[in-house]
Structures are given as structure tokens and as C-alpha cells.
Design a protein around this motif. Structure first.
Motif, short mmCIF file in Angstrom:
data_model
loop_
_atom_site.label_atom_id
_atom_site.label_comp_id
_atom_site.label_asym_id
_atom_site.label_seq_id
_atom_site.Cartn_x
_atom_site.Cartn_y
_atom_site.Cartn_z
N ASN A 105 55.33 37.50 53.79
CA ASN A 105 55.18 37.89 55.19
C ASN A 105 53.88 38.65 55.44
OD1 ASN A 105 57.60 36.70 55.88
ND2 ASN A 105 58.79 38.58 55.68
N ARG A 106 53.27 39.19 54.40
CA ARG A 106 52.01 39.92 54.56
C ARG A 106 50.80 39.00 54.42
NH1 ARG A 106 54.09 43.26 50.62
NH2 ARG A 106 52.16 43.16 49.41
N CYS A 107 51.04 37.71 54.17
CA CYS A 107 49.93 36.76 54.03
C CYS A 107 49.43 36.32 55.40
CB CYS A 107 50.39 35.52 53.26
SG CYS A 107 50.69 35.80 51.50
N ARG A 108 48.11 36.29 55.55
CA ARG A 108 47.50 35.71 56.75
C ARG A 108 47.15 34.27 56.42
NH1 ARG A 108 44.05 40.41 56.76
NH2 ARG A 108 42.35 39.03 56.16
N ASP A 144 36.69 33.56 37.13
CA ASP A 144 37.62 33.36 38.23
C ASP A 144 37.60 34.51 39.23
OD1 ASP A 144 38.26 31.25 36.63
OD2 ASP A 144 40.35 31.80 36.31
N SER A 145 36.95 35.61 38.85
CA SER A 145 37.12 36.85 39.61
C SER A 145 36.65 36.74 41.06
CB SER A 145 36.39 38.00 38.92
OG SER A 145 35.02 37.69 38.72
N SER A 146 35.44 36.19 41.27
CA SER A 146 34.94 36.15 42.65
C SER A 146 35.71 35.13 43.48
CB SER A 146 33.44 35.85 42.68
OG SER A 146 33.15 34.64 42.03
N LEU A 147 36.10 34.01 42.85
CA LEU A 147 36.92 33.03 43.57
C LEU A 147 38.25 33.62 43.97
CD1 LEU A 147 36.44 29.63 41.68
CD2 LEU A 147 35.99 30.07 44.08
N MET A 148 38.85 34.35 43.04
CA MET A 148 40.15 34.97 43.32
C MET A 148 40.03 36.01 44.43
SD MET A 148 43.40 35.23 42.69
CE MET A 148 43.98 34.73 41.08
N LEU A 149 38.97 36.82 44.38
CA LEU A 149 38.77 37.82 45.43
C LEU A 149 38.64 37.18 46.80
CD1 LEU A 149 36.34 40.33 43.71
CD2 LEU A 149 38.53 40.91 44.74
N GLU A 150 37.87 36.08 46.84
CA GLU A 150 37.69 35.37 48.10
C GLU A 150 39.02 34.84 48.61
OE1 GLU A 150 35.15 31.51 49.78
OE2 GLU A 150 34.93 32.14 47.71
N ALA A 151 39.83 34.26 47.72
CA ALA A 151 41.12 33.70 48.11
C ALA A 151 42.08 34.79 48.56
CB ALA A 151 41.71 32.89 46.96
N LEU A 152 42.17 35.87 47.78
CA LEU A 152 43.12 36.94 48.11
C LEU A 152 42.75 37.64 49.41
CD1 LEU A 152 43.60 38.48 44.56
CD2 LEU A 152 45.32 37.25 45.87
N LYS A 153 41.45 37.88 49.59
CA LYS A 153 41.02 38.55 50.81
C LYS A 153 41.36 37.69 52.02
CE LYS A 153 38.29 39.94 54.25
NZ LYS A 153 38.06 39.21 55.52
N SER A 154 41.16 36.40 51.90
CA SER A 154 41.37 35.51 53.05
C SER A 154 42.82 35.50 53.51
CB SER A 154 40.92 34.10 52.71
OG SER A 154 41.81 33.49 51.80
N GLY A 156 44.83 38.20 53.04
CA GLY A 156 45.22 39.56 53.37
C GLY A 156 45.83 40.37 52.26
N HIS A 157 45.63 39.96 51.00
CA HIS A 157 46.16 40.73 49.87
C HIS A 157 45.02 41.33 49.06
CE1 HIS A 157 50.53 40.18 49.85
NE2 HIS A 157 50.28 39.04 50.46
N PHE A 158 45.07 42.65 48.90
CA PHE A 158 44.00 43.37 48.23
C PHE A 158 44.45 44.02 46.93
CE2 PHE A 158 43.58 44.09 52.92
CZ PHE A 158 42.69 43.07 53.15
N GLU A 159 45.75 44.24 46.77
CA GLU A 159 46.22 44.99 45.60
C GLU A 159 45.91 44.25 44.30
OE1 GLU A 159 49.96 42.92 47.31
OE2 GLU A 159 48.09 43.79 48.04
N GLU A 160 45.98 42.92 44.32
CA GLU A 160 45.67 42.15 43.12
C GLU A 160 44.19 42.25 42.77
OE1 GLU A 160 49.27 40.60 45.12
OE2 GLU A 160 47.22 40.93 45.79
#
Length: 579
Positions: free
Chosen positions: A202-205, A259-269, A271-275
Motif C-alpha cells: 500500500n505504500r508503493c507508488r 545493482d546498487s544504482s539500479l535498485m535505488l532508482e527502482a525503489l525510489k520510483s 516510494g520505498h527508501f528503507e531498503e
């Protein structure tokens, strides 16, 4: 690849649509397997076998990682809910190394057998299954696992046929419980786990393009995070072949810094930052010393030795060996890795501004940028991890440029004028080198290796990284050449030149998504959308993707599910939604 994945950010299991757990390592992702039938019929499995089966259908319980397999039989219907517990207790997460299987009657009086055949330690040696203090105990040497159930332990061991008249359960754990659980306790754990996943969802955009596919990808990526350290694995499996019969079989149960920058881009998009925060903490732990030697991949606990060996007693997926454990790519030199990490830091601290930059972060930036400046001009093994050769890979130079460019931006933001000028000059030198050596005027594209005419999909990161603009003639031409040379029908390839194993025959899912994203950037949006949707259609019955696709059969190949593929799906969907 007719499997679903369950997990709890500690380990994971693959459950076949027939209701059989065919892969699971306990207690953590990278430990030896308990079940490995996906790699050999004798590798061990844990199955529910209905009598008089008419049909079996798998789906995920809405917005969660709880997997339902629904059976229709000549005697009635029932569902199996498979999950690994995960929910919050106080300030900590409860995520024990356990698989829970709820058997829920739907109609009639269906009957079934339980096949419990664990084969510990990758099925090396004999695993003994016997009656324990309560339930069953399987052991081999010092290793053991425990099965508790509301069904008779003797009946399971003896192959009894059970009739399902009320809800029952099976609970497999790495640790022995002090007392056996009840049906009610298992149900409460399932409800808590379901609530956790649905709250997370539910917190995913979600974007307007393929929102359901993006959510399933996000949930799958979350399963590949390791709670204890913040590491993110590439896939929960080993040795599922990228190509049948070619020997392209690798262990992906480790954390690639790339994978780090790809993952950051995906997670930010979404709406999840904790990971992202947890991953950066992992990064700072493994690189805490200024004398650290950066590897391209690490164990999920941060260990650096990932010795690679073959398990000759396992035949491999559909008979396609070898089965490898460990990954010697960990000792390769890949110069892009410094820029990958610097770009991840840049996204986190400067672009998205999740946290303020501190002295520890600046020390890391300096260390990585200085290393980049020292190493960029040399040959390396490249992003695709060639084992038999090194070269001047254009992608490695591109990421070296990106790393120094990000280093300069960090220095400028912190008022470090001397370092900002130095890193800026070094970035300009790398850019000049790429423009002179990486561009092939005859091909009218940036190519894989300096002086070659071979194309490589990794070059399509140029625009995302800011090396070229969308209107740059060289960028437009490179995208067009890559679409012409790396697409075979609707299937994208990383490259088509021969490598250590010959000419690649399998399509790389990430490559197809990157080509679609690049086509969108130059205005070919309809073609990009069509390519994206056709790739989505290749996902399995649960919306999961592996690493590769066989263009002849359309079957998924490679380790499964694959983080790279699902990251690229999310990022491409967001790009298409913007367009």
C-alpha cells in the motif's frame, strides 16, 4: 519456469505450480540447499500430492508474497497457502527460517499425500528422516531441519493418504520448536505476514503503465533483500542455465554492487527508501577501511571469499549442468564498479536527498573517486564478466566518467573547490577518451570495446547517466544501431559477438527493457511500448521473470527470479509512463 517464490528477507523457496517446494536453502539465501529438485530429481522436494487431480492453479494472495495453489480434484477442492513468516514485533522483524503450508478445504472431501524428502547439503550424502520428539527430524551430520504438522508424523513418514476435512498445516523450520504449534497459531502468523506485505504494498507508488507488473516486481525485489545486513541478492538460485547445454550456469545468491544504482532508482520510483538506506549501511560496513579492496560482489554477510566449485552429483536443470556453488567473478577486475557505487551515492545523497552528506560519506566518495582516477585507463573484464580476456570496454570507461563526474558534484556541494576541479578535469579527460576511442564512425555508434565494431546494450546507459542528451546525434544513432543489431524480433541481446562460451543464443531480458527505454528517449514511443509489453507477456503465470528467454521456445531461462530483470521492468515502466 512454472514456479512461484516465497520468502521473508532471510531466505526464499521456489514452489512449483504442482504444489512442490523444489528449491530452498536454510537458514539463509546462500546456505546449502534443503530441497534442490529444480537442479536434479534426486535433489529433494516437499510436495502436496492430491488424489484424482483435475487442475492446479497458482496465484498470490492479493498484494502479498503469500502463494496460493488451488487444487480441484475428483473428490473436492482445497487450497495450499505457502509463505515464510515476516512481520513486525516491537521494533524488530520476526522472520524465522521457516516454511509454513496451510491446507484449506474448499469443498467436498479431497484426499492427498505429503511427500517430504529433504536432501540436506545440496543432496550430498544421505539425509535421514525420522520421528522426532514432536513431528519429524531430517538430519545429515550436524545439520538438521524439523517438520511440525497437525497431520500424523507417522502418516507423513509412511506415505499415508489423508482426507482434508478441516484446516491443517505443515511447518518446516531450521530450528526445533520448544513445543509444536497449533493450527490457530499458524493461522495468526499467516494473517500477520499477510498484513505486513499488504501494508508494504500500500505504500508503493505505481506508474500508470503496467502497475500490477510493477507491484509484483517490487514485492519480488523486496524478497531479495537480506534483513540482517541490507545486502541485495541477484537471484535466490544457482546454476539455472542462461542457455541450455552451453555451461553458462552461475551462482547468483550474492550481492553485486553494480545493482546498487539500479535498485535505488527502482525503489525510489515506487516510494520505498528503507531498503536503499539499509543497502548503503551494508556498503559502508564492507568498505569501512581506506585500504579496502573493492570487489564487484560480496557474500550477503559481507564476506569476500566466494570460492567457486562444481557439484558433479547434481545433473543440473533439465540435465543441463554444471551446478556451481560460489562465484569467481568476485576476484575479477571490473573498473565500472567504482562509478556504479559513486552513482548510487550521488542518487541517494545529492539527487534524491534522502539524507545529508556527512564526513563518512565524503570519505567514501574520495576513496572511490581517487580509485577511479587511478584505474580507469586500464583494461578490465567488463560488465558481463568475461573470464578469458580483458579489454578496454566502453561501458567501463563510461562508468569511470560517471564516477568522477559525481565525485566533482559531491566536492562542489561540500565547498571542496580543489577536489571539485581535480575530479572535473579527470572526468573531462575520460570523456575525451570515450569520444575518441569508443565511437566508431563506420558503425555510427559507440561500441562494446575500443576499436571494435561490436554493439553492446550496456552503452544504452549513456543517456541515463547524463553522458549524452536525448537530442545528441551520436546518441540517436547508437540507439538505432543497437535496436537493429541487438534485437532479434522482439528479443534483445546484451551483445552478439562471441564470448567465452561462443555466440550467445538466449535473449537477455534486461537488454530488451533497456532497448525499449532508449527507444522511448529518442521519441520512438510506440515501438518502445510494444517491445515492453511483449516482454511482459513472456513473464510466467505469476508475473515473474528470470534472466533470459530462449527465442526459439519463448521459455524463461537463467536464475529465477532475477533482480536485474525486475529492476529494469520497474524503471522502464516509469520511463514509459513519463513519456
Amino acid at each position: 519456469m512454472r514456479y512461484g517464490i516465497i520468502g521473508n528477507c532471510k531466505s526464499a523457496a521456489l514452489v512449483h505450480e504442482s504444489g512442490s517446494v523444489d528449491w530452498c536453502c536454510l537458514p539463509n539465501f546462500d546456505h546449502p540447499s534443503v530441497f534442490a529438485r529444480i537442479l536434479d530429481d534426486a535433489g529433494g522436494h516437499f510436495a502436496i500430492r492430491p488424489r484424482g487431480l483435475k487442475s492446479a492453479r497458482q496465484s498470490y494472495v492479493s498484494n502479498s508474497n503469500i502463494l496460493e495453489t488451488r487444487f480441484e480434484t475428483s473428490e473436492g477442492g482445497f487450497a495450499v497457502w505457502d509463505y515464510m513468516p515476516r512481520y513486525q514485533v516491537g521494533h524488530r522483524y520476526h522472520h524465522p527460517p521457516e516454511i509454513h503450508r496451510r491446507l484449506i478445504p474448499l469443498d467436498g472431501r479431497p484426499s492427498f499425500k505429503v511427500e517430504f524428502f529433504p536432501r540436506l547439503n545440496y543432496a550430498q550424502g544421505e539425509t535421514i528422516v525420522e520421528k522426532g520428539e514432536h513431528g519429524l527430524r531430517a538430519h545429515q551430520g550436524p545439520e538438521d531441519v524439523f517438520l511440525d504438522s497437525s497431520l500424523s508424523a507417522e502418516g507423513i513418514l509412511g506415505g499415508e493418504t489423508f482426507t482434508l476435512e478441516k484446516e491443517e498445516f505443515l511447518s518446516l523450520g531450521y530450528h526445533e520448536r520448544l513445543k509444536p504449534p497449533t493450527v490457530e497459531e499458524i493461522r495468526r502468523e499467516c494473517e500477520a505476514t499477510q498484513a505486513y506485505w499488504q501494508n508494504w504494498s500500500n505504500r508503493c507508488r505505481l506508474p500508470s503503465v503496467a502497475p500490477e507488473a510493477v507491484l509484483r516486481s517490487a514485492l519480488t525485489l523486496k524478497l531479495m533483500t537480506f534483513e540482517e545486513s541490507g545486502a541485495i541478492i541477484a537471484a535466490p538460485t544457482t546454476s539455472l542455465p542462461e542457455e541450455l547445454g552451453a555451461g553458462r550456469n552461475w551462482d547468483y545468491r550474492y550481492c553485486w554492487l553494480r545493482d546498487s544504482s539500479l535498485m535505488l532508482e527502482a525503489l525510489k520510483s515506487i516510494g520505498h527508501f528503507e531498503e536503499a538506506r539499509a543497502f548503503l549501511r551494508f556498503l559502508f560496513r564492507i568498505l569501512e577501511s581506506k585500504q579496502s579492496k573493492i570487489q564487484i560482489l560480496y557474500g550477503i554477510d559481507g564476506r569476500t571469499r566466494l570460492d567457486e566449485f562444481i557439484l558433479p552429483h547434481l545433473k543440473g536443470y533439465q540435465g543441463n549442468g554444471p551446478v556451481r556453488v560460489g562465484n569467481l567473478a568476485s576476484i575479477q577486475k571490473q573498473n565500472d564498479i567504482f562509478g556504479e557505487v559513486l552513482n548510487a551515492l550521488y542518487l541517494y545523497y545529492l539527487h534524491y536527498r534522502f539524507e545529508d552528506i556527512g564526513h563518512e560519506e565524503w570519505a567514501m566518495v574520495k576513496f572511490l573517486a581517487d580509485t577511479t582516477a587511478r584505474e580507469w585507463a586500464g583494461e578490465d573484464a567488463g560488465i558481463w564478466e568475461y573470464r578469458q580476456r580483458t579489454a578496454h570496454f566502453t561501458f567501463s570507461k563510461l562508468l569511470s566518467w560517471a564516477g568522477l563526474d559525481r565525485g566533482a558534484q559531491f566536492a562542489a556541494a561540500l565547498g571542496k573547490k580543489g577536489k571539485a576541479a581535480l575530479y572535473g578535469e579527470q572526468a573531462a579527460a575520460v570523456r575525451k577518451n570515450i569520444e575518441a576511442e569508443g565511437w566508431n564512425p563506420r558503425v555510427q555508434a559507440y561500441t562494446q570495446i575500443y576499436g571494435s565494431s561490436d554493439l553492446d546494450v550496456s552503452i544504452l546507459k549513456m543517456n541515463t547517466l547524463g553522458f549524452v542528451g536525448e537530442k545528441d546525434p551520436r546518441w540517436i544513432s547508437t540507439v538505432q544501431r543497437c535496436a537493429e543489431g541487438l534485437l532479434q524480433g522482439d528479443f534483445g541481446f546484451r551483445y552478439t559477438a562471441p564470448d567465452d562460451f561462443g555466440k550467445p543464443k538466449s535473449s537477455f531480458i534486461l537488454a530488451t527493457f533497456w532497448i525499449a527505454k532508449a527507444l522511448s528517449s529518442i521519441g520512438e514511443r510506440k515501438r518502445a511500448r510494444d517491445l515492453f509489453e511483449k516482454t511482459l507477456a513472456r513473464s510466467n503465470h505469476l508475473g515473474l521473470l528470470s534472466e533470459d528467454i530462449d527465442p526459439q521456445s519463448g521459455n524463461l531461462l537463467g536464475n529465477f527470479p532475477q533482480a536485474f530483470s525486475h529492476m529494469a521492468l520497474i524503471n522502464t515502466a516509469n520511463e514509459l509512463a513519463k513519456a
